[in-house]
Scaffold this motif. Sequence first.
Motif, PDB file in Angstrom:
ATOM      1  N   SER A 100      -6.102 -12.059   9.337  1.00 31.64           N
ATOM      2  CA  SER A 100      -4.669 -11.427   9.831  1.00 31.64           C
ATOM      3  C   SER A 100      -3.696 -11.838   8.505  1.00 31.64           C
ATOM      4  CB  SER A 100      -4.086 -12.402  10.987  1.00 31.64           C
ATOM      5  OG  SER A 100      -4.163 -13.925  10.745  1.00 31.64           O
ATOM      6  N   TRP A 101      -4.114 -12.338   7.461  1.00 25.77           N
ATOM      7  CA  TRP A 101      -3.015 -12.781   6.667  1.00 25.77           C
ATOM      8  C   TRP A 101      -2.557 -11.596   5.749  1.00 25.77           C
ATOM      9  CZ3 TRP A 101      -3.967 -11.557   1.810  1.00 25.77           C
ATOM     10  CH2 TRP A 101      -5.146 -11.660   1.105  1.00 25.77           C
ATOM     11  N   GLY A 102      -3.693 -10.632   5.456  1.00 18.28           N
ATOM     12  CA  GLY A 102      -3.288  -9.569   4.927  1.00 18.28           C
ATOM     13  C   GLY A 102      -2.410  -8.442   5.503  1.00 18.28           C
ATOM     14  N   LEU A 103      -2.298  -8.739   6.705  1.00 17.58           N
ATOM     15  CA  LEU A 103      -1.594  -7.630   7.499  1.00 17.58           C
ATOM     16  C   LEU A 103      -0.319  -8.260   8.062  1.00 17.58           C
ATOM     17  CD1 LEU A 103      -4.420  -6.375   9.619  1.00 17.58           C
ATOM     18  CD2 LEU A 103      -4.007  -5.599   7.335  1.00 17.58           C
TER      19      LEU A 103
ATOM     20  N   GLY B  29      -3.425   0.930  -4.373  1.00 18.60           N
ATOM     21  CA  GLY B  29      -4.306   0.586  -3.227  1.00 18.60           C
ATOM     22  C   GLY B  29      -3.646   1.104  -1.818  1.00 18.60           C
ATOM     23  N   ASN B  30      -3.731   0.473  -0.684  1.00 16.81           N
ATOM     24  CA  ASN B  30      -2.953   0.796   0.371  1.00 16.81           C
ATOM     25  C   ASN B  30      -1.834   0.081   0.597  1.00 16.81           C
ATOM     26  OD1 ASN B  30      -5.352   2.333   1.279  1.00 16.81           O
ATOM     27  ND2 ASN B  30      -6.339   0.694   2.298  1.00 16.81           N
ATOM     28  N   PRO B  31      -0.823   0.906   0.895  1.00 11.74           N
ATOM     29  CA  PRO B  31       0.550   0.242   1.088  1.00 11.74           C
ATOM     30  C   PRO B  31       0.820  -0.403   2.302  1.00 11.74           C
ATOM     31  CG  PRO B  31       0.989   2.414   1.315  1.00 11.74           C
ATOM     32  CD  PRO B  31      -0.360   2.200   1.096  1.00 11.74           C
ATOM     33  N   THR B  52      -1.256   0.949   9.501  1.00 16.50           N
ATOM     34  CA  THR B  52      -2.266   2.167   9.448  1.00 16.50           C
ATOM     35  C   THR B  52      -1.607   2.790  10.905  1.00 16.50           C
ATOM     36  OG1 THR B  52      -4.179   3.073   9.223  1.00 16.50           O
ATOM     37  CG2 THR B  52      -3.917   1.028  10.706  1.00 16.50           C
ATOM     38  N   GLY B  53      -2.058   4.095  11.026  1.00 19.02           N
ATOM     39  CA  GLY B  53      -1.675   4.734  12.242  1.00 19.02           C
ATOM     40  C   GLY B  53      -0.767   5.697  12.220  1.00 19.02           C
ATOM     41  N   ASP B  54       0.103   5.847  13.289  1.00 20.63           N
ATOM     42  CA  ASP B  54       1.217   6.809  13.338  1.00 20.63           C
ATOM     43  C   ASP B  54       2.320   6.465  12.318  1.00 20.63           C
ATOM     44  OD1 ASP B  54       1.270   6.992  17.143  1.00 20.63           O
ATOM     45  OD2 ASP B  54       0.168   7.958  15.684  1.00 20.63           O
ATOM     46  N   ALA B  92      10.338  -3.852   2.100  1.00 16.79           N
ATOM     47  CA  ALA B  92       9.322  -4.669   1.356  1.00 16.79           C
ATOM     48  C   ALA B  92       7.680  -4.083   1.485  1.00 16.79           C
ATOM     49  CB  ALA B  92       8.888  -6.356   1.935  1.00 16.79           C
ATOM     50  N   VAL B  93       6.920  -4.561   0.343  1.00 17.33           N
ATOM     51  CA  VAL B  93       5.649  -4.008   0.298  1.00 17.33           C
ATOM     52  C   VAL B  93       4.608  -5.198  -0.068  1.00 17.33           C
ATOM     53  CG1 VAL B  93       5.797  -3.199  -2.177  1.00 17.33           C
ATOM     54  CG2 VAL B  93       4.213  -2.087  -0.683  1.00 17.33           C
ATOM     55  N   ARG B  94       3.582  -4.994   0.537  1.00 20.45           N
ATOM     56  CA  ARG B  94       2.447  -6.052   0.423  1.00 20.45           C
ATOM     57  C   ARG B  94       1.237  -5.267  -0.364  1.00 20.45           C
ATOM     58  NH1 ARG B  94       1.386 -10.268   4.505  1.00 20.45           N
ATOM     59  NH2 ARG B  94       0.850 -11.926   3.217  1.00 20.45           N
ATOM     60  N   ASP B  95       0.792  -5.601  -1.280  1.00 18.28           N
ATOM     61  CA  ASP B  95      -0.225  -5.010  -2.023  1.00 18.28           C
ATOM     62  C   ASP B  95      -1.512  -5.463  -1.735  1.00 18.28           C
ATOM     63  OD1 ASP B  95      -1.159  -4.010  -5.496  1.00 18.28           O
ATOM     64  OD2 ASP B  95      -1.857  -3.357  -3.655  1.00 18.28           O
TER      65      ASP B  95
END
Lengths: 117, 117
Positions: A100-103, B29-31, B52-54, B92-95
């Motif tokens: 879960s930490w990455g999300l 990578g995925n944002p 992810t998703g909608d 904010a964004v997590r790489d």
Amino acid sequence: SQTIHQWPATLVQPVGSPLSLECTVEGTSNPNLYWYRQAAGRGLQLLFYSVGIGQISSEVPQNLSASRPQDRQFILSSKKLLLSDSGFYLCAWTPGTSLSWGLGELFFGEGSRLTVL
Amino acid sequence: AQSVAQPEDQVNVAEGNPLTVKCTYSVSGNPYLFWYVQYPNRGLQFLLKYITGDNLVKGSYGFEAEFNKSQTSFHLKKPSALVSDSALYFCAVRDFKGYSSASKIIFGSGTRLSIRP
């Protein structure tokens, strides 16, 4: 439920004095912990983050240091404060489990306002 | 390097009108994208996230955000603004680099939303 505590809430310190800000998280184990600084009520600058006891990553060279002596305790320190260290310091955490930490989103404390005179 | 941009320092909207707070991102990578709100002298509160998703994500307090991969944007929206929505909003964004390494959460510079009665 999980909670995060920061103290002190406000601090006025003279230039050259030491600093210690504390952050603790309750209700979870092995969290990822973060220190951010917010200057002039605007953007947040990531200062340090930690994925475990004794593991500290520094994002910017500066007058500050961080330590994680216990799983749920994160401390921000300075030996000699500068005027430029003034700001609003925010501690935050995310779950540390691999699934879960990455999300996960960040959960923030209420902040510590530091004024260096 | 990953980054987030909030092109507007301030957004002014009349109560009852729709509002949009803009955010664009740049990551490898995925944002994983987030919106937070901050009230004066408080920590940040999580509003919503896109993993992810909608492409349309619904969050707290009636806010929603639309993820647009081709435009690398994640704008925050609300159909009808309230005076109580006045606050500072951060994108904010997590790489996300994978389960075995820590990831950083990078914040935009913030947009001050002002809702007039």
